[in-house]
Design a protein around this motif. Sequence first.
Motif, short mmCIF file in Angstrom:
data_model
loop_
_atom_site.label_atom_id
_atom_site.label_comp_id
_atom_site.label_asym_id
_atom_site.label_seq_id
_atom_site.Cartn_x
_atom_site.Cartn_y
_atom_site.Cartn_z
N ILE A 1 0.85 -1.21 0.00
CA ILE A 1 0.00 0.00 0.00
C ILE A 1 0.88 1.25 0.00
CG2 ILE A 1 -1.74 1.31 1.31
CD1 ILE A 1 -2.84 -1.25 -0.06
N GLY A 2 1.96 1.20 0.76
CA GLY A 2 2.89 2.33 0.77
C GLY A 2 3.54 2.57 -0.58
N ARG A 3 3.97 1.50 -1.23
CA ARG A 3 4.60 1.63 -2.55
C ARG A 3 3.60 2.13 -3.59
NH1 ARG A 3 9.36 1.45 -0.66
NH2 ARG A 3 10.26 -0.55 -0.15
N ILE A 4 2.38 1.66 -3.50
CA ILE A 4 1.35 2.13 -4.43
C ILE A 4 1.08 3.61 -4.19
CG2 ILE A 4 -1.11 1.94 -5.05
CD1 ILE A 4 -0.71 -1.14 -4.70
N GLY B 1 1.22 6.70 -6.75
CA GLY B 1 0.15 7.69 -6.84
C GLY B 1 0.64 9.12 -6.76
N LYS B 2 1.70 9.35 -5.98
CA LYS B 2 2.28 10.70 -5.90
C LYS B 2 2.97 11.08 -7.20
CE LYS B 2 2.98 10.40 -0.94
NZ LYS B 2 3.95 10.07 0.11
N LEU B 3 3.60 10.10 -7.83
CA LEU B 3 4.32 10.36 -9.08
C LEU B 3 3.39 10.41 -10.28
CD1 LEU B 3 7.33 7.96 -8.45
CD2 LEU B 3 7.37 10.48 -8.40
N SER B 4 2.31 9.65 -10.23
CA SER B 4 1.39 9.56 -11.35
C SER B 4 -0.05 9.43 -10.84
CB SER B 4 1.75 8.34 -12.22
OG SER B 4 0.94 8.29 -13.36
N PRO B 5 -0.59 10.55 -10.32
CA PRO B 5 -1.91 10.49 -9.69
C PRO B 5 -3.03 10.03 -10.62
CG PRO B 5 -1.12 12.76 -9.85
CD PRO B 5 -0.01 11.88 -10.28
#
Length: 113
Positions: free
Chosen positions: A12-15, A19-23
Amino acid sequence: MLDWLGYRKELIGRIGDIGKLSPDTLRGYQTLSGAGEKTGHLDAKTRELISLAVAVTTRCDGCITVHTGEALKHGATREEIAEALGVAIAMNAGAALVYSARVMDAVTAHSAG
């Protein structure tokens, strides 16, 4: 075996990092993932059982840990999960049988040529 709960937390953290890099990518996935519940044709437990069967056929450990937790949360029993997994096993065997027929068709084509 895996530490499924630890893996889920790390995943979940990696996802979240993705998400921060490619929302928009994450938003698109979330839209697809939530589309089924909007129709109301299947209940949440059934969708999770299907998700587990598909997780097996696609060999996705992340899907396994996320959807196992969700299936149990929505009241799925070990027996229901096992039955859903039986469907996945049969589908994989069926797909192997179909592709075996394709191989034999290719053998025939190559032998004739």
